[in-house]
Write a protein that holds these residues in place. Structure first.
Motif, PDB file in Angstrom:
ATOM      1  N   PHE A 209      79.941  50.546  12.848  1.00 25.69           N
ATOM      2  CA  PHE A 209      81.246  50.976  12.362  1.00 25.69           C
ATOM      3  C   PHE A 209      82.268  50.993  13.503  1.00 25.69           C
ATOM      4  CE2 PHE A 209      84.292  54.399  11.395  1.00 25.69           C
ATOM      5  CZ  PHE A 209      84.825  53.900  10.212  1.00 25.69           C
ATOM      6  N   GLN A 210      81.856  51.442  14.671  1.00 23.67           N
ATOM      7  CA  GLN A 210      82.767  51.463  15.818  1.00 23.67           C
ATOM      8  C   GLN A 210      83.183  50.053  16.225  1.00 23.67           C
ATOM      9  OE1 GLN A 210      80.262  53.720  18.509  1.00 23.67           O
ATOM     10  NE2 GLN A 210      81.558  55.540  18.303  1.00 23.67           N
ATOM     11  N   LYS A 211      82.253  49.115  16.135  1.00 21.83           N
ATOM     12  CA  LYS A 211      82.596  47.733  16.465  1.00 21.83           C
ATOM     13  C   LYS A 211      83.609  47.171  15.476  1.00 21.83           C
ATOM     14  CE  LYS A 211      78.307  46.442  18.818  1.00 21.83           C
ATOM     15  NZ  LYS A 211      77.145  45.538  18.840  1.00 21.83           N
ATOM     16  N   TYR A 212      83.439  47.487  14.187  1.00 23.27           N
ATOM     17  CA  TYR A 212      84.402  47.015  13.190  1.00 23.27           C
ATOM     18  C   TYR A 212      85.787  47.616  13.440  1.00 23.27           C
ATOM     19  CZ  TYR A 212      80.719  44.874  10.356  1.00 23.27           C
ATOM     20  OH  TYR A 212      79.699  44.079   9.897  1.00 23.27           O
ATOM     21  N   ILE A 213      85.819  48.900  13.756  1.00 22.08           N
ATOM     22  CA  ILE A 213      87.104  49.546  14.038  1.00 22.08           C
ATOM     23  C   ILE A 213      87.759  48.912  15.262  1.00 22.08           C
ATOM     24  CG2 ILE A 213      88.200  51.702  14.745  1.00 22.08           C
ATOM     25  CD1 ILE A 213      87.415  51.630  11.815  1.00 22.08           C
ATOM     26  N   GLU A 214      86.955  48.631  16.284  1.00 18.57           N
ATOM     27  CA  GLU A 214      87.485  48.019  17.497  1.00 18.57           C
ATOM     28  C   GLU A 214      88.072  46.640  17.207  1.00 18.57           C
ATOM     29  OE1 GLU A 214      85.909  46.809  21.971  1.00 18.57           O
ATOM     30  OE2 GLU A 214      84.595  46.669  20.240  1.00 18.57           O
ATOM     31  N   MET A 215      87.387  45.864  16.373  1.00 19.76           N
ATOM     32  CA  MET A 215      87.874  44.519  16.064  1.00 19.76           C
ATOM     33  C   MET A 215      89.164  44.551  15.247  1.00 19.76           C
ATOM     34  SD  MET A 215      84.466  42.211  15.335  1.00 19.76           S
ATOM     35  CE  MET A 215      83.657  43.389  14.265  1.00 19.76           C
ATOM     36  N   VAL A 216      89.216  45.431  14.261  1.00 24.27           N
ATOM     37  CA  VAL A 216      90.404  45.506  13.406  1.00 24.27           C
ATOM     38  C   VAL A 216      91.622  45.956  14.202  1.00 24.27           C
ATOM     39  CG1 VAL A 216      91.388  46.674  11.404  1.00 24.27           C
ATOM     40  CG2 VAL A 216      89.046  45.867  11.324  1.00 24.27           C
ATOM     41  N   ARG A 217      91.401  46.731  15.264  1.00 24.24           N
ATOM     42  CA  ARG A 217      92.523  47.186  16.088  1.00 24.24           C
ATOM     43  C   ARG A 217      93.097  46.074  16.964  1.00 24.24           C
ATOM     44  NH1 ARG A 217      90.395  53.103  18.284  1.00 24.24           N
ATOM     45  NH2 ARG A 217      90.722  54.252  16.314  1.00 24.24           N
ATOM     46  N   ILE A 218      92.378  44.982  17.095  1.00 21.54           N
ATOM     47  CA  ILE A 218      92.873  43.840  17.874  1.00 21.54           C
ATOM     48  C   ILE A 218      93.832  43.040  17.008  1.00 21.54           C
ATOM     49  CG2 ILE A 218      92.224  41.734  19.094  1.00 21.54           C
ATOM     50  CD1 ILE A 218      89.479  42.987  19.578  1.00 21.54           C
ATOM     51  N   PRO A 219      95.102  42.920  17.379  1.00 19.46           N
ATOM     52  CA  PRO A 219      96.081  42.206  16.526  1.00 19.46           C
ATOM     53  C   PRO A 219      95.657  40.780  16.186  1.00 19.46           C
ATOM     54  CG  PRO A 219      97.196  43.406  18.282  1.00 19.46           C
ATOM     55  CD  PRO A 219      95.732  43.484  18.578  1.00 19.46           C
ATOM     56  N   ALA A 220      95.076  40.059  17.148  1.00 21.93           N
ATOM     57  CA  ALA A 220      94.665  38.680  16.894  1.00 21.93           C
ATOM     58  C   ALA A 220      93.576  38.626  15.830  1.00 21.93           C
ATOM     59  CB  ALA A 220      94.181  38.029  18.192  1.00 21.93           C
ATOM     60  N   PHE A 221      92.613  39.533  15.901  1.00 23.59           N
ATOM     61  CA  PHE A 221      91.530  39.521  14.922  1.00 23.59           C
ATOM     62  C   PHE A 221      92.026  39.980  13.551  1.00 23.59           C
ATOM     63  CE2 PHE A 221      87.645  40.880  12.816  1.00 23.59           C
ATOM     64  CZ  PHE A 221      86.778  39.844  13.135  1.00 23.59           C
ATOM     65  N   LEU A 222      92.992  40.882  13.519  1.00 27.33           N
ATOM     66  CA  LEU A 222      93.565  41.318  12.253  1.00 27.33           C
ATOM     67  C   LEU A 222      94.270  40.150  11.557  1.00 27.33           C
ATOM     68  CD1 LEU A 222      93.937  43.761  10.425  1.00 27.33           C
ATOM     69  CD2 LEU A 222      96.060  44.279  11.643  1.00 27.33           C
ATOM     70  N   ALA A 331      82.571  30.022  11.179  1.00 27.96           N
ATOM     71  CA  ALA A 331      81.913  31.043  11.985  1.00 27.96           C
ATOM     72  C   ALA A 331      82.317  30.992  13.448  1.00 27.96           C
ATOM     73  CB  ALA A 331      80.387  30.891  11.875  1.00 27.96           C
ATOM     74  N   SER A 332      82.981  29.903  13.860  1.00 21.14           N
ATOM     75  CA  SER A 332      83.337  29.750  15.278  1.00 21.14           C
ATOM     76  C   SER A 332      84.642  30.458  15.630  1.00 21.14           C
ATOM     77  CB  SER A 332      83.457  28.260  15.616  1.00 21.14           C
ATOM     78  OG  SER A 332      82.242  27.589  15.379  1.00 21.14           O
ATOM     79  N   ALA A 333      85.602  30.460  14.701  1.00 19.24           N
ATOM     80  CA  ALA A 333      86.903  31.078  14.985  1.00 19.24           C
ATOM     81  C   ALA A 333      86.790  32.570  15.287  1.00 19.24           C
ATOM     82  CB  ALA A 333      87.870  30.821  13.823  1.00 19.24           C
ATOM     83  N   PRO A 334      86.075  33.369  14.480  1.00 20.99           N
ATOM     84  CA  PRO A 334      85.963  34.801  14.823  1.00 20.99           C
ATOM     85  C   PRO A 334      85.242  35.051  16.134  1.00 20.99           C
ATOM     86  CG  PRO A 334      84.522  34.240  12.988  1.00 20.99           C
ATOM     87  CD  PRO A 334      85.417  33.072  13.197  1.00 20.99           C
ATOM     88  N   ILE A 335      84.261  34.209  16.465  1.00 23.46           N
ATOM     89  CA  ILE A 335      83.556  34.376  17.739  1.00 23.46           C
ATOM     90  C   ILE A 335      84.508  34.152  18.909  1.00 23.46           C
ATOM     91  CG2 ILE A 335      81.749  33.381  19.207  1.00 23.46           C
ATOM     92  CD1 ILE A 335      80.127  32.868  16.698  1.00 23.46           C
ATOM     93  N   GLU A 336      85.465  33.223  18.734  1.00 24.26           N
ATOM     94  CA  GLU A 336      86.430  32.938  19.789  1.00 24.26           C
ATOM     95  C   GLU A 336      87.430  34.074  19.973  1.00 24.26           C
ATOM     96  OE1 GLU A 336      88.486  28.822  20.873  1.00 24.26           O
ATOM     97  OE2 GLU A 336      89.470  29.757  19.156  1.00 24.26           O
ATOM     98  N   PHE A 392      98.909  32.636   9.995  1.00 22.77           N
ATOM     99  CA  PHE A 392      98.194  33.757  10.599  1.00 22.77           C
ATOM    100  C   PHE A 392      97.221  33.277  11.676  1.00 22.77           C
ATOM    101  CE2 PHE A 392      99.526  36.170   6.800  1.00 22.77           C
ATOM    102  CZ  PHE A 392      99.920  37.342   7.411  1.00 22.77           C
ATOM    103  N   LEU A 393      96.643  32.094  11.488  1.00 25.06           N
ATOM    104  CA  LEU A 393      95.723  31.564  12.490  1.00 25.06           C
ATOM    105  C   LEU A 393      96.440  31.220  13.788  1.00 25.06           C
ATOM    106  CD1 LEU A 393      93.482  29.294  10.246  1.00 25.06           C
ATOM    107  CD2 LEU A 393      92.756  31.335  11.472  1.00 25.06           C
ATOM    108  N   PHE A 394      97.601  30.570  13.671  1.00 28.50           N
ATOM    109  CA  PHE A 394      98.376  30.268  14.879  1.00 28.50           C
ATOM    110  C   PHE A 394      98.864  31.554  15.547  1.00 28.50           C
ATOM    111  CE2 PHE A 394      99.141  25.932  12.996  1.00 28.50           C
ATOM    112  CZ  PHE A 394      98.493  25.235  14.010  1.00 28.50           C
ATOM    113  N   ALA A 395      99.207  32.553  14.726  1.00 24.52           N
ATOM    114  CA  ALA A 395      99.589  33.850  15.299  1.00 24.52           C
ATOM    115  C   ALA A 395      98.409  34.472  16.047  1.00 24.52           C
ATOM    116  CB  ALA A 395     100.071  34.783  14.186  1.00 24.52           C
ATOM    117  N   ALA A 396      97.204  34.317  15.501  1.00 25.95           N
ATOM    118  CA  ALA A 396      96.018  34.842  16.172  1.00 25.95           C
ATOM    119  C   ALA A 396      95.787  34.152  17.510  1.00 25.95           C
ATOM    120  CB  ALA A 396      94.797  34.668  15.269  1.00 25.95           C
ATOM    121  N   VAL A 397      96.017  32.832  17.538  1.00 23.12           N
ATOM    122  CA  VAL A 397      95.867  32.095  18.798  1.00 23.12           C
ATOM    123  C   VAL A 397      96.861  32.594  19.839  1.00 23.12           C
ATOM    124  CG1 VAL A 397      96.079  29.821  19.872  1.00 23.12           C
ATOM    125  CG2 VAL A 397      94.964  30.039  17.658  1.00 23.12           C
ATOM    126  N   HIS A 398      98.104  32.779  19.413  1.00 22.42           N
ATOM    127  CA  HIS A 398      99.148  33.242  20.344  1.00 22.42           C
ATOM    128  C   HIS A 398      98.839  34.644  20.861  1.00 22.42           C
ATOM    129  CE1 HIS A 398     103.133  33.776  22.073  1.00 22.42           C
ATOM    130  NE2 HIS A 398     103.268  34.901  21.386  1.00 22.42           N
TER     131      HIS A 398
END
Length: 438
Positions: A209-222, A331-336, A392-398
């Protein structure tokens, strides 16, 4: 003999049959709509649920094979798929198919898929893992290439008897393949035991759960999560309702199966090409993933203006190439984008979002057809979803680049502080030395 080769070969056959049929729901959609005299939305619902459960049941399947082992979980998946097809052939209400075909078959497909990947990871390390998984995943596209055979089966025996035949064939072919899945026995050294204990301790320091919260808080991953939500709706539509669109356009069953087969060929070419060339391209994986969405949006925008079968085929082949790019990089984009220690959890999270949104596909796309009598509005909706997804994907890259740059600056500042401290220590030692001499 390297047993890993047998694992990859068995996984290839499993995906060719089980997952290939999952992605061939377009033909069954036509059969169900005619047999039950149902709306396009009702006929599309079992297919969208199966694709959704193929994604959202990952957490449950992971717990099963970690608790009971890969082979028992794989046999469970084959059993659910065969039982799902067999029971689906006897249902008298189309809503029952949402359980028998949607839930049972989708869950079974996910079990086979994850068990295969887990076995490959155990037998191969590094770049060999990516190659072997890529080889196995291409089998599903080859399965779609067999659409003419599936069309012949439906035409000759009708869909109920066809499902019974497929249930028996899958059991005969897939059970021996799953029997080849055996655990790899490695020579474990004391050093490996210590390393494993350290890894387990690191994992326990941060809960899931902590890992999910940490990821969602990252603007790029959101931004990435928002992209997968929209892509899940649009992509599921192409696996469920394109066959119905071709039939409504006046094409025969043979022409429809031929076009779907060529789409499978385009999907296969894209998966193989991207798997081999993605590491050589001068752009990030997420950027390439975004380009695939742009091409998909352009294809969907062009379909309402297609005037003949040839034009439709060309557009759908282009779309299938972009869809292949999307699925080979899914599966590669989220890992990046995600933190290194949460790479596996990031894939599970985006799969969950993708599958949950896939459940709503019939109510967003096929429901429009039931109201208007045309798929044009559905194509425009999917075009908009793909376009927004690419944004949203290009925004995530930026945002990810800015985050990496910021982390680099912080690391440089931290390193400079360490250097200053070391220099200060050396200076202090020199002063003390001089004082001592004096």
């Amino acid at each position: 003999m390297n047993w890993g080769v047998l694992i990859v070969s068995a996984g290839f056959i499993l995906h060719l049959n089980i997952i290939g049929y999952l992605y061939s729901y377009n033909l069954l959609h036509i059969q169900l709509k005619e047999s039950f005299n149902s709306t396009a939305t009702e006929a599309a619902l079992p297919g969208s649920i199966s694709i959704a459960f193929y994604a959202v049941s990952s957490l449950g399947v992971t717990w099963i094979f970690q608790r009971f082992g890969d082979r028992p979980a794989g046999f469970l998946g084959i059993t659910l798929c065969c039982v799902g097809l067999l029971t689906s052939s006897f249902v008298q209400e189309i809503w029952t198919l949402c359980l028998t075909y949607g839930v049972l078959y989708g869950f079974g497909c996910n079990a086979i898929h994850l068990v295969t990947i887990d076995m490959i990871v155990k037998y191969y390390k590094g770049i060999k893992t990516t190659r072997c998984i890529g080889i196995t995943m291409t089998a599903s596209s080859i399965g779609v290439l067999l659409s003419p055979c599936l069309e012949w089966l439906y035409t000759t025996f009708q869909w109920r008897i066809s499902l019974r035949i497929l249930s028996g064939v899958f059991a005969i072919v897939c059970i021996p393949c799953m029997s080849l899945f055996r655990e790899k026995k490695d020579n474990v050294t004391p050093r490996d035991i210590v390393t494993q204990k350290q890894e387990n301790k690191t994992r326990r320091n941060m809960s899931l759960f902590q890992k999910y919260i940490e990821m969602v808080r990252i603007p790029a991953f959101l931004c990435l999560v928002c992209s997968y939500a929209m892509s899940g709706i649009a992509t599921t539509f192409s696996f469920v309702s394109i066959g119905s669109f071709l039939t409504e356009s006046g094409l025969s069953g043979t022409q429809t199966s031929l076009i779907l087969s060529t789409m499978g060929a385009g999907d296969l070419v894209a998966r193989v090409s991207v798997s081999l060339l993605s590491h050589w391209l001068p752009i990030s994986i997420t950027s390439l993933y975004a380009i695939g969405h742009i091409v998909s949006a352009s294809s969907m925008l062009s379909l309402p203006y297609a005037v003949n079968a040839t034009f439709i085929m060309v557009i759908l082949i282009v779309f299938s190439v972009s869809r292949g790019i999307i699925f080979v990089l899914i599966a590669s984009a989220p890992i990046e984008i995600a933190p290194v220690h949460s790479s596996v959890e990031s894939v599970g999270l985006v799969y969950l979002v993708f599958g949950m949104c896939a459940l709503s596909t019939p109510y967003i796309t096929d429901n429009v057809y039931d109201i208007t009598g045309s798929y044009n509005s559905a194509f425009f909706i999917c075009c908009g979803l793909y376009a927004c997804s690419s944004f949203f994907l290009f925004a995530a890259v930026h945002l990810n680049k800015n985050m990496i740059r910021g982390n680099s600056n912080e690391n440089c500042q931290y390193n400079q502080i360490i250097v200053n401290r070391e220099e200060s220590k050396e200076y202090s030692k020199e002063v003390v030395s001089r004082v001592t001499v004096i």
